[in-house]
Design an enzyme around this catalytic site. Structure first.
Site, PDB file in Angstrom:
ATOM      1  N   GLU A  74     -20.796-118.957 -52.829  1.00  0.00           N
ATOM      2  CA  GLU A  74     -21.984-119.806 -52.785  1.00  0.00           C
ATOM      3  C   GLU A  74     -21.743-121.105 -53.545  1.00  0.00           C
ATOM      4  OE1 GLU A  74     -26.154-118.172 -52.379  1.00  0.00           O
ATOM      5  OE2 GLU A  74     -26.239-118.898 -54.444  1.00  0.00           O
ATOM      6  N   HIS A 112      -8.237 -95.351 -50.086  1.00  0.00           N
ATOM      7  CA  HIS A 112      -8.478 -94.406 -48.986  1.00  0.00           C
ATOM      8  C   HIS A 112      -9.245 -95.061 -47.848  1.00  0.00           C
ATOM      9  CE1 HIS A 112      -7.078 -90.953 -51.387  1.00  0.00           C
ATOM     10  NE2 HIS A 112      -7.627 -91.598 -52.401  1.00  0.00           N
ATOM     11  N   LYS A 148     -33.277-119.466 -43.972  1.00  0.00           N
ATOM     12  CA  LYS A 148     -34.581-119.045 -44.504  1.00  0.00           C
ATOM     13  C   LYS A 148     -35.721-119.677 -43.720  1.00  0.00           C
ATOM     14  CE  LYS A 148     -32.961-118.437 -49.283  1.00  0.00           C
ATOM     15  NZ  LYS A 148     -33.111-118.924 -50.686  1.00  0.00           N
TER      16      LYS A 148
END
EC number: 5.3.1.9
Length: 557
Positions: free
Chosen positions: A366, A397, A520
């Protein structure tokens, strides 16, 4: 004069051209050559590329660099004005140019017993005043003197935030409150806008003894507003008390907008304020960390601030060649810009650091995930790698197969903890000690295998196991003596200053985030449409989104 061939003039020498040429040389040299076994030169190189600061040790010897690389990188940093801009940062200059303000998160951890740099004085004083208010609130909770709307003592804290108002505090809570015996109060974190984290808490917490902490710099973030309104509705219904009364007793606000907290119904005595010169992703040290202090106590919170401040002082004073944040930044920029490595894995070998990679994703991407410089011109190279990762033993894994034998090159930070003190019976302590040793052995082995590839296979095993280990993944190993408040404070401040140095190298503003705003705004319009309030006039027409809206409405009815 008859000239049959035009000669090409040599490219002018700059620190960047020198690094380009140097990168071409090192690209042709495998890391196994640089590490070089037991030769004296390899041992000297390894020693030259390891640095210790207090209880933090950083080893760059598995990076594709030499001491000469660091010299060239330091020359580049000086040519970009890192030292001058570092001074400006601490002096409260308007380094956040787009928003015309300073970036003084360091003031939130500046000790009252020490004179701050010129230009930081008023900021440090304000932060210390807010810390005193924070300490008073924490004492009320720990002493059983904070009572809810029905007169019962507060026992649980629900911290409601998102992004920087959530990731930093949550990371510290997980890292340092690894055993219930360490906790002064129980703290729970809520960030997702869908309510999935809030619902289980509403089912198991006692509403009469639950304190809400609303942490929001702007006090307008939709995710946080929706979560707190749902939480207040729960408390109001369960306690049969109106929402304004609940707010007066069981809601703490932390924001840079005190007037909005007052309008919301939070009494002034329950407000903590930080200024807009502390960015959200740099705000852990501010009153945003109040829930950490409620959970762990002021002694631990102050130690966290002290570790971060120690790194601040080191960053401010140390020459670039010995400056850990500068070196982290330069090595990272070398991998991203000059070696063209697009992704960077963060691999902590301690389960308490499970949120570390998520914290760094926001901090780095950001801040520096931008392609337009301060001069308004496009940047012609990558300015930040894609940050990702997981707890190392689990990742072994999952995705290590691809890293070891796939076709991608990554860089990596391995993070390990040398020791862990646990009070337990002899048998349990012995078993835990063996687990710690196994974890550390895996961390060292994977770091070695990332770098060496097939060359890490011992001679005794050659021909008896599959080869094709790619190697040449440059990586650093960050070793903490123990995972305590001071150490993790220093570690996080190290990465904060790394981000700042890289922003100077790439001519970016790391303290704004315009790239998150449009999504947004589009979501607001679509939300209104889903709620049946209006047509999405502010959205671009696109048939894919329209058919998805239709399907969602069909299934929701």
């Amino acid at each position: 004069m008859n000239v049959s061939k035009l000669s090409r003039s040599p490219r002018a020498y700059t620190p960047v051209t020198a690094l380009d040429a140097h990168a071409e040389q090192l690209q042709a040299q495998p890391l196994s050559d640089l590490l070089g076994g037991d030769t004296l030169s390899a041992q000297q190189r390894a020693s030259d590329l390891a640095f210790t600061f207090g209880s933090l040790h950083v080893d760059f010897s598995k990076q594709r660099i030499t001491p000469h690389t660091l010299k060239l990188l330091s020359d580049w940093a000086r040519s970009c004005g890192v030292e001058t801009k570092r001074t400006a940062l601490f002096a409260g200059k308007n380094v956040n140019t787009s928003e015309r303000r300073a970036a003084l998160h360091m003031a939130a951890r500046w000790p009252s017993t020490k004179k701050p740099p010129s230009g930081m004085e008023s900021a440090a004083t304000f932060c210390q005043q807010q810390q005193a208010r924070l300490a008073e609130m924490v004492a009320r909770v720990h002493e059983g003197q904070w009572f809810g709307a029905t007169g019962q003592t507060i026992t649980d804290v629900v911290h409601i935030g998102v992004g920087g108002s959530d990731l930093g505090p949550k990371l510290i809570s997980e890292a340092l409150a690894d055993r219930p015996s360490h906790e002064k109060a129980s703290v729970h974190y809520v960030s997702t806008m869908d309510g999935a984290q809030l619902l289980p808490l509403m089912e198991r917490l006692n509403p009469a003894t639950t304190l809400l902490v609303l942490a929001s710099k702007s006090f307008t973030t939709a995710d946080t507003q929706f979560n707190v309104r749902t939480a207040l509705a729960w408390l109001s219904e369960a306690l049969e008390i109106d929402v304004p009364t609940v707010c007066r007793y069981q809601l703490v606000g932390v924001s840079s907008k005190p007037e909005k907290m007052t309008d919301f119904g939070i009494p002034e005595a329950h407000q903590l304020v930080f200024k807009d010169w502390i960015g959200g992703r740099f705000s852990l040290w501010s009153p945003i960390g109040v829930s950490v202090a409620m959970q762990l106590g002021m002694e631990a919170f102050n130690a966290l601030l002290a570790g971060a401040h120690a790194m601040d002082q080191h960053f401010l004073d140390a020459p670039l060649e010995e400056n850990l944040p500068a070196l982290m930044a330069l090595v990272g920029a070398w991998n991203c810009q000059f070696l063209n490595i697009p992704t960077h894995a963060v691999l902590p070998y301690d389960g308490r650091l499970k949120s570390f990679s998520a914290y760094l994703q926001q901090l780095e991407m950001e801040s520096n995930g931008k392609s337009v410089g301060l001069d308004g011109r496009s940047v012609n190279h990558a300015t930040c790698p894609i940050i990702w990762g997981d707890v190392g033993p689990n990742a072994q894994h999952a995705f290590y197969q691809l890293l070891h034998q796939g076709g991608h090159t990554v860089s990596a930070d391995f993070v390990a903890v040398a020791k862990r003190d646990v009070t337990a019976t002899d048998d349990v302590s012995s078993s835990l000690c063996a687990q710690e040793q196994l974890t550390l052995a895996n961390c060292l082995a994977q770091s070695q295998l990332f770098a060496l590839g097939d060359d890490a296979i011992p001679a005794t095993l050659r021909g008896h196991m599959a080869q094709g280990y790619r190697g040449n993944h440059p990586n650093s190993l960050l070793l903490l003596k123990e995972l305590n408040a001071w150490g993790i404070g220093a570690l996080l401040a190290l990465y904060e200053h790394k981000v700042f140095v890289q922003s100077v190298l790439w001519n970016l503003n790391p303290f704004d985030q315009p790239g998150v705003e449009l999504g947004k705004q589009l979501a607001t319009s679509l939300y209104e449409m889903l709620a049946g309030e209006t047509l999405a006039h502010n959205n671009v027409k696109d048939p894919s989104t329209e058919q998805l809206l239709c399907k969602i409405n069909e299934w929701r009815q």
